[in-house]
Design a protein around this motif. Structure first.
Motif, PDB file in Angstrom:
ATOM      1  N   CYS A 242       0.817  -1.213   0.037  1.00  0.00           N
ATOM      2  CA  CYS A 242      -0.017  -0.039   0.021  1.00  0.00           C
ATOM      3  C   CYS A 242       0.867   1.407   0.110  1.00  0.00           C
ATOM      4  N   GLU A 243       0.445   2.330  -0.502  1.00  0.00           N
ATOM      5  CA  GLU A 243       0.847   3.663  -0.563  1.00  0.00           C
ATOM      6  C   GLU A 243       0.141   4.534   0.532  1.00  0.00           C
ATOM      7  N   TRP A 244       0.962   5.497   0.917  1.00  0.00           N
ATOM      8  CA  TRP A 244       0.356   6.619   1.790  1.00  0.00           C
ATOM      9  C   TRP A 244       0.161   7.717   0.970  1.00  0.00           C
ATOM     10  N   LEU A 245      -1.016   8.157   0.756  1.00  0.00           N
ATOM     11  CA  LEU A 245      -1.139   9.379   0.156  1.00  0.00           C
ATOM     12  C   LEU A 245      -2.331  10.187   1.017  1.00  0.00           C
ATOM     13  N   LEU A 287      -8.365  10.063  -6.125  1.00  0.00           N
ATOM     14  CA  LEU A 287      -7.059  10.517  -5.434  1.00  0.00           C
ATOM     15  C   LEU A 287      -7.162  11.888  -5.332  1.00  0.00           C
ATOM     16  N   TYR A 300      -9.359   4.492   2.839  1.00  0.00           N
ATOM     17  CA  TYR A 300      -8.441   3.851   1.663  1.00  0.00           C
ATOM     18  C   TYR A 300      -9.060   3.912   0.480  1.00  0.00           C
ATOM     19  N   TRP A 310      -4.286   2.624  -1.514  1.00  0.00           N
ATOM     20  CA  TRP A 310      -3.584   3.991  -1.178  1.00  0.00           C
ATOM     21  C   TRP A 310      -4.522   4.155   0.127  1.00  0.00           C
ATOM     22  N   HIS A 312      -5.244   7.036   3.178  1.00  0.00           N
ATOM     23  CA  HIS A 312      -5.281   8.565   3.217  1.00  0.00           C
ATOM     24  C   HIS A 312      -5.455   8.967   4.519  1.00  0.00           C
TER      25      HIS A 312
END
Length: 639
Positions: A242-245, A287, A300, A310, A312
């Motif tokens: 997962c990415e942190w945005l 996003l 998410y 991602w 959030h």
């Protein structure tokens, strides 16, 4: 307390037996036998393709299951540009003409396994798209080519354990984390085995085969490493990458701020629910929105094509996603790329599998029960007061496969024929998704029938008759009119996993208590849609003719300290009548209100959780959940 409206639509093993029926897999390819020749069965297609291209049959079946669950989707293209049971990709191809002209299809560097399959097999791209047997041959050829490119042995009798790298390549993932995640899923499917009836009526059984794959092969792939969760602060299973945005927590003038509230959950309110949403827009636009401080937020976002995630908002903070501040206070929101009225083309197997991994991780971490009373759709969130009921959202909609999803989470929906379905029983709805095609209107054009596809619900009627009108929902139809088959009208639907108490039975027909009245559906013993289960129910206390229901469990007035306004406890327009009963969803919810109306520092010193003593219970009530005061009801075991 949804601060701003959600308007996302404007954005832009070696031996394997397969049992089946004799149903056709599709039309013949361009170079196939004459039309009067019977097309190959699913068993023959997988078996012959595996032998011809040197792919172990368990590998071929498991890859296909991971991509499509063996469905051909009637030649329709997925959102990621894939076709057929092997999900051969041709991004941008909208027609046979496009398939015949590669220049019209996608960017130069787009994955185009459909054309790779055409070159390897000599089959026409249109046949690879429309004919399932051709598609399976194409997928086998592509898998074999990947195995050869990695310098690994090819052959139907090779060990499935030696195909990890080829399977990972087949994922067409942008990095090794995603590729490895797909391969891990395939081997998990292989180890568990699978059996289902496809959309064309093929009954396919894949026996379980547990092997230990050579994961070192991932190093042979020419892909970037991808996001390494161990080096990130995302709250996510390591395998998902997962990415942190982050969603912005910031002021933007006139004392206003966005787009979530800082908190310290569970100390400021325990987390009881995970809410499943769909985005009603493409992932990039979504996003962009979640990074707008003037908009709403959720924890998410998940991409349709590959299930990429991602994050959030941290789980301990309160996102603005549910349209009900009490539910926001006690939930985590996950947005899934897609459109509720379109369904299957967006709700891909990758999306389901990765979402299930995320939900299970979050549920275990936050002590959330793994059941349909706590893993809920946005469509189950109640309105807060009578005037807000009609405007509540209905995503993820009628095409979200709750039965498959809960299986993936590891908490299957109850479907056991152990107890008799009789008056006073709790029943769990499980109509079966694949063959459950209900009449729905207005998916694309108002008033026109939607394209038939599998659905997750059954309709409830006012009498035990197929022609009886659908039950009424005064919240959605304040004029007292009957329910409709409009795609957004959930007021007469009992969705998979929902629970009700049986009010009456007449032959094949069952009536359940629903929104204060009886709702009838057909559930013959030979093909039941509802299964009796043990559990607790609430009934009005003796002497009470009616009991109010609520959309939130706020404290009594005396619980509020000075300076914090009392949040009025207002009943909804529904009630529970004398003699009626409804299943308990949760007896242990908090009666509270999290006061967070100002931009605060971290930790927020002026945010307060007001705790009340007036106890509430969560119940199953109509399509949505609701709350009742403990003082108004008795809790008893179901019959």
């Amino acid at each position: 307390m949804l601060r701003r409206p959600k308007i996302l639509a404007a954005m832009g093993v070696v031996a394997l037996s397969v049992a089946l029926t004799g149903v056709s897999l599709g039309g013949p390819p361009a170079d196939a036998a004459p039309p009067d020749a019977a097309p190959p069965s699913a068993a023959a297609a997988f078996r012959e393709a595996a032998a011809k291209y040197g792919v172990p049959e368990p590998v071929l079946l498991a890859v296909s299951y991971a991509e499509s669950r063996w469905d051909d989707h009637a030649g329709a293209q997925s959102t990621s540009g894939g076709f057929g049971p092997m999900h051969l990709t041709a991004p941008g191809a909208a027609s046979a003409a496009d398939l015949s002209d590669k220049r019209k299809v996608g960017a130069a560097d787009s994955p185009r396994t459909l054309y790779k399959a055409a070159e390897l097999t000599g089959l026409d791209p249109v046949a690879l798209r429309k004919d399932a047997a051709s598609n399976i041959n194409g997928g086998a050829a592509v898998l074999a080519s990947y195995q050869k490119s990695l310098g690994l042995p090819v052959g139907a009798n090779t060990s499935p354990a030696e195909w990890y790298g080829a399977i990972a390549t087949y994922a067409e993932a942008p990095d090794k984390v995603g590729a490895g995640g797909f391969a891990d899923d395939v081997y998990s499917i292989m180890a568990k085995g699978a059996a289902r009836t496809t959309n064309t009526g093929q009954q396919i059984v894949m026996p379980a085969l547990a092997v230990t794959p050579d994961k070192s092969q991932i190093g042979k792939l020419s892909l970037p490493a991808g996001v390494q969760p161990s080096k990130s602060d995302v709250e996510c299973p390591p395998s998902l990458g997962c990415e942190w945005l982050p969603a912005p927590y910031s002021e933007f003038g006139d004392g206003d701020y966005g787009n979530h509230d800082l908190a310290n959950r569970p100390k400021t309110g325990k987390i009881d629910y995970i809410v499943i949403h769909d985005t009603e827009g493409g992932w990039q636009g979504v996003l962009n929105l979640v990074q707008d401080p003037t908009y709403v937020s959720w924890q998410y976002t998940m991409r349709s094509s590959d299930g990429h995630v991602w994050q959030h908002v941290k789980a301990n903070d309160v996102a603005w996603h549910a349209g009900n501040w009490y539910v926001n206070m006690h939930s985590i929101g996950i947005e899934h790329e897609g459109f509720a009225a379109q369904g299957a083309t967006w709700y891909t197997e990758s999306l389901y599998r990765n979402s299930a991994k995320l939900v299970r991780y979050l549920a275990v971490k936050n002590n959330i029960p793994l059941d349909r009373a706590h893993i809920i759709g946005h469509d189950q969130v109640p309105g807060t007061i009578p005037s807000t009921v009609r405007g509540m959202h209905w995503d993820p909609g009628p095409y979200w496969d709750w039965e498959h999803y809960m299986d993936l989470i590891g908490a299957p929906i109850w479907g056991k024929s152990v107890l008799p379905v009789r008056t006073g029983s709790i029943v769990s709805i499980k109509p079966g998704f694949a063959g459950n095609v209900q009449v729905i209107n207005s998916c694309d054009t108002p008033g026109t029938p939607c394209k038939p596809q599998s659905t997750n619900f059954i309709y409830l009627r006012q009498a035990p008759n197929d022609s009886a009108p659908l039950v009424k929902d005064l919240g959605l139809h304040p004029d007292g009119s009957d329910g409709t088959t409009e795609v957004s009208d959930m007021g007469s639907r009992a969705a998979a996993g929902s629970q009700y108490v049986v009010a009456e039975r007449q032959g094949d027909w069952v009536a359940v208590w629903y929104l204060g009245a009886k709702g009838w559906f057909k559930s013959p013993a030979s093909a039941p849609d509802a299964f009796a289960k043990p559990g607790l129910v609430v009934k009005p206390k003796a002497g009470l003719k009616t009991v109010p229901v609520y959309g939130r469990a706020y404290p009594e007035q005396s619980a509020y300290p000075a300076g914090i306004p009392y949040q009025t406890v207002t009943p909804l327009q529904y009630s529970i009548g004398e003699g009626q009963a409804y299943p308990v969803g949760d007896l242990n919810i908090e009666t509270d209100y999290y006061r967070a109306v100002t931009f605060a520092g971290e930790p927020p010193t002026d945010h307060v959780q007001v705790l009340g003593k007036d106890k509430y219970y969560q119940i199953w009530f109509g399509h949505r959940m609701a709350y009742v005061r403990a003082a108004d009801v008795d809790v008893r075991p179901a019959i």
